[in-house]
Design a protein around this motif. Structure first.
Motif, short mmCIF file in Angstrom:
data_model
loop_
_atom_site.label_atom_id
_atom_site.label_comp_id
_atom_site.label_asym_id
_atom_site.label_seq_id
_atom_site.Cartn_x
_atom_site.Cartn_y
_atom_site.Cartn_z
N ASN A 1 0.83 -1.22 0.00
CA ASN A 1 0.00 0.00 0.00
C ASN A 1 0.86 1.26 0.00
OD1 ASN A 1 -2.27 -1.62 0.24
ND2 ASN A 1 -2.43 -1.37 2.47
N VAL A 2 1.85 1.26 0.88
CA VAL A 2 2.70 2.44 1.00
C VAL A 2 3.58 2.58 -0.24
CG1 VAL A 2 4.48 3.56 2.42
CG2 VAL A 2 2.64 2.27 3.52
N HIS B 1 3.94 6.04 -2.05
CA HIS B 1 5.08 6.89 -1.67
C HIS B 1 6.47 6.35 -2.01
CE1 HIS B 1 2.12 9.34 0.35
NE2 HIS B 1 1.72 8.31 1.08
N LYS C 1 4.02 -9.47 10.43
CA LYS C 1 4.91 -9.50 11.61
C LYS C 1 5.07 -10.96 12.05
CE LYS C 1 4.44 -6.56 15.02
NZ LYS C 1 3.89 -5.53 15.96
N GLY D 1 3.85 2.01 8.13
CA GLY D 1 3.19 2.13 9.43
C GLY D 1 3.94 1.33 10.49
N GLY D 2 3.26 1.09 11.60
CA GLY D 2 3.89 0.40 12.72
C GLY D 2 4.33 -1.02 12.38
N VAL D 3 3.62 -1.67 11.49
CA VAL D 3 4.00 -3.03 11.11
C VAL D 3 5.39 -3.02 10.46
CG1 VAL D 3 3.49 -4.89 9.46
CG2 VAL D 3 1.67 -3.98 10.94
N ASP E 1 8.17 -2.04 13.02
CA ASP E 1 8.50 -3.14 13.93
C ASP E 1 9.28 -4.24 13.21
OD1 ASP E 1 7.12 -1.79 15.87
OD2 ASP E 1 5.69 -3.40 16.32
N THR F 1 4.63 6.31 8.19
CA THR F 1 3.63 6.82 7.24
C THR F 1 2.21 6.75 7.76
OG1 THR F 1 3.32 4.67 6.17
CG2 THR F 1 5.10 6.08 5.30
N LEU G 1 -0.39 6.57 13.71
CA LEU G 1 0.05 5.77 14.85
C LEU G 1 1.57 5.63 14.86
CD1 LEU G 1 -1.45 2.78 16.59
CD2 LEU G 1 0.84 2.51 15.65
N SER H 1 4.75 4.26 17.44
CA SER H 1 5.64 3.12 17.23
C SER H 1 7.03 3.51 16.75
CB SER H 1 5.00 2.10 16.29
OG SER H 1 4.71 2.66 15.05
N LYS I 1 11.18 0.06 20.47
CA LYS I 1 10.70 -1.32 20.53
C LYS I 1 10.47 -1.83 19.11
CE LYS I 1 8.32 -1.34 25.02
NZ LYS I 1 7.01 -1.47 25.70
N LYS J 1 1.09 -11.32 20.71
CA LYS J 1 1.65 -10.22 19.93
C LYS J 1 2.98 -9.73 20.49
CE LYS J 1 -0.25 -6.77 18.12
NZ LYS J 1 -0.98 -5.54 17.75
N LEU K 1 2.38 12.61 4.20
CA LEU K 1 2.17 11.20 3.86
C LEU K 1 0.85 10.69 4.44
CD1 LEU K 1 5.77 9.69 4.40
CD2 LEU K 1 4.80 10.79 2.37
N GLU L 1 -8.03 4.70 9.62
CA GLU L 1 -6.70 4.49 10.20
C GLU L 1 -6.20 5.78 10.87
OE1 GLU L 1 -4.94 1.77 10.49
OE2 GLU L 1 -5.87 0.37 9.06
P1 NAD Z 1 0.03 -0.71 9.68
O1 NAD Z 1 1.49 -0.57 9.56
O2 NAD Z 1 -0.55 -2.03 9.34
O3 NAD Z 1 -0.68 0.42 8.81
C1 NAD Z 1 -2.08 0.45 8.74
C2 NAD Z 1 -2.56 0.34 7.29
O4 NAD Z 1 -2.34 1.58 6.65
C3 NAD Z 1 -1.82 -0.69 6.46
O5 NAD Z 1 -2.74 -1.29 5.59
C4 NAD Z 1 -0.82 0.12 5.68
O6 NAD Z 1 -0.47 -0.48 4.47
C5 NAD Z 1 -1.58 1.40 5.46
N1 NAD Z 1 -0.78 2.61 5.33
C6 NAD Z 1 0.23 3.02 6.13
N2 NAD Z 1 0.64 4.24 5.77
C7 NAD Z 1 -0.11 4.61 4.70
C8 NAD Z 1 -0.17 5.78 3.91
N3 NAD Z 1 0.60 6.84 4.16
N4 NAD Z 1 -1.05 5.79 2.89
C9 NAD Z 1 -1.88 4.75 2.67
N5 NAD Z 1 -1.90 3.63 3.40
C10 NAD Z 1 -1.01 3.57 4.41
O7 NAD Z 1 -0.49 -0.39 11.15
P2 NAD Z 1 -0.19 0.83 12.16
O8 NAD Z 1 -1.50 1.15 12.74
O9 NAD Z 1 0.60 1.90 11.51
O10 NAD Z 1 0.73 0.13 13.24
C11 NAD Z 1 0.26 -0.96 13.99
C12 NAD Z 1 1.44 -1.79 14.43
O11 NAD Z 1 2.31 -0.99 15.23
C13 NAD Z 1 1.07 -3.00 15.27
O12 NAD Z 1 1.75 -4.13 14.79
C14 NAD Z 1 1.58 -2.63 16.66
O13 NAD Z 1 1.99 -3.78 17.40
C15 NAD Z 1 2.73 -1.75 16.34
N6 NAD Z 1 3.10 -0.82 17.41
C16 NAD Z 1 4.38 -0.78 17.81
C17 NAD Z 1 4.78 0.10 18.81
C18 NAD Z 1 6.22 0.16 19.20
O14 NAD Z 1 6.55 0.84 20.18
N7 NAD Z 1 7.11 -0.49 18.49
C19 NAD Z 1 3.85 0.94 19.40
C20 NAD Z 1 2.54 0.89 18.97
C21 NAD Z 1 2.17 0.01 17.97
#
Ligand code: NAD
Ligand code: ZN
Length: 366
Positions: free
Chosen positions: A46-47, A51, A78, A106-108, A111, A131, A134, A139, A144, A153, A171, A179
């Motif tokens: 997706n990203v 981008h 993950k 994103g966070g996925v 991580d 991006t 969240l 994250s 972490k 998890k 972005l 989201e």
């Molecule tokens: P994600 O990375 O899955 O992103 C959410 C969705 O948005 C995905 O489908 C992604 O492809 C899409 N996306 C991301 N950026 C985009 C953009 N700019 N344009 C269009 N689509 C975009 O999920 P998330 O919510 O970003 O992160 C969740 C993850 O983060 C979980 O796995 C969680 O465990 C982790 N997390 C980690 C920490 C840490 O401290 N390491 C803290 C909180 C959460």
């Protein structure tokens, strides 16, 4: 002018640069930080679609060599199989010590790519280009990294700090609205747990944060500063860092109860969980119901779930929820640990919560 938030951890410090359009400066910033380094971008489909070309152009314009590894979007990436592939592909891209991995997503992705960076060649430096909202406020700050186990998890991972974080707020314009809203719950969390003035600012300015003007940059900067401060004082979560779990004990129970499906996104579960932490605190006489109602009113105004009835398809019964809560937080001498509040901006760690009291509270809600 971008905003810079400095993260100081022991001897090491690094910057989080926040601003609209910063992706264009990625190559120049990397060249200044690490002249001659080669890079590999880790991202999801997706990203990549939205981008990746701009990121690659920014790198090549500055003369920084790059390749890309694109994985399937979503939490499902993950896992060991994807982690293995990312590690092997980083090595195949001939990234060596001194070179850089770039987590673009994103966070996925943060991580997964961060954890792969911590392992390949016993530790590669990496740059975060978060991006999702969240990822920009949560994250990408704190170091972490990790993947999921079949037992739960984030059970396999490492602390691995990035050398640079670039949060380009533009972005987020392509992020699905749901989201963005879910990520906003973590922004509101910083106000609710420790900064009443910021919460009041959000009540007045949240529309501009969603619209993408300078208010968005401000909200992200305040959030990063809040998290960076907590993490700097307690990197390994021996104390204060636990405050960042406000809303997460109830939230995780609902998230798990919905099977981590798109019926309830993480941030949505956290919004509901935070309101419940306020309600529970009010029920215990720690804060007034008016404070709890104020927290609920704001989260509901932005469109986040704040009542159990808001969860599509409903939540599990009380026995199942209590089991999930007990699993989430280790029960010590029959007591549970919760982040409770004395008011907006006044969260504290309470590790003497009677499970029977939680059960009675849930019975009134569910
Ligand atoms: P994600 O990375 O899955 O992103 C959410 C969705 O948005 C995905 O489908 C992604 O492809 C899409 N996306 C991301 N950026 C985009 C953009 N700019 N344009 C269009 N689509 C975009 O999920 P998330 O919510 O970003 O992160 C969740 C993850 O983060 C979980 O796995 C969680 O465990 C982790 N997390 C980690 C920490 C840490 O401290 N390491 C803290 C909180 C959460
Ligand atoms: Zn969270």
């Amino acid at each position: 002018e971008p905003i810079t938030v400095e993260v100081a951890l022991g001897e090491r410090t690094y910057d989080i640069a926040i601003g609209r359009g910063l992706l264009a400066s990625l190559g120049a910033r990397i060249k200044a930080l690490r002249p001659g380094a080669r890079t590999v971008i880790v991202t999801d489909e997706n990203v990549a679609k939205q981008h990746l070309p701009a990121a690659q152009a920014a790198l090549s314009e500055a003369g920084v060599e790059s390749s890309a590894i694109v994985v399937t979007p979503g939490e499902g990436s993950k896992k060991f199989a994807t982690f293995e592939r990312v590690c092997e592909d980083i090595i195949a891209a001939r990234i060596e010590r001194g070179d850089l991995a770039i987590a673009l997503g994103g966070g996925v992705i943060g991580d997964l790519a961060g954890f792969a960076s911590s392992c390949v060649r016993r530790g590669l430096d990496f740059v975060q280009v978060p991006t999702s909202l969240l990822a920009q406020v949560d994250s990408s700050v704190g170091g972490k990294t990790g993947i999921n186990s079949r037992h739960g998890k984030n059970l396999i991972g490492a602390f691995h700090q990035p050398v640079l974080v670039i949060a380009d707020t533009a972005l987020l314009d392509t992020l699905p609205a749901r989201e963005f809203r879910a990520g906003y719950a973590e922004v509101a969390k910083y106000g609710l747990l420790g900064d009443e003035a910021f919460f009041a600012w959000l009540e007045a300015n949240w529309r501009e944060v969603f619209a993408g003007g300078p208010a968005r940059e401000h909200a992200i900067a305040v959030s990063c500063r809040a998290k960076a401060g907590v993490v700097a004082r307690d990197e390994r979560e021996t104390g204060e860092r636990a405050l960042l779990n406000l809303g997460h004990t109830f939230g995780h129970a609902f998230e798990a109860g919905c099977g981590f499906s798109d019926r309830l996104l993480h941030g949505e579960a956290v919004a509901l969980g935070m309101v419940m932490a306020f309600d529970f605190s009010a029920r215990k006489g720690l804060t007034s119901q008016a404070e709890a109602d104020r927290a609920r009113a704001h989260l509901a105004a932005v469109g986040l779930p704040t009542h159990v009835r808001d969860v599509a398809g409903g939540v599990p019964g009380i026995d199942a929820l209590m089991d999930l809560i007990a699993q989430d937080k280790k029960v010590k001498r029959g007591k549970l640990t919760f982040i409770l509040v004395r008011g907006i901006g006044q969260a504290f760690i309470e590790n003497n919560v009677d499970p029977a009291e939680v059960r009675a509270f849930l019975a009134e809600q569910v």
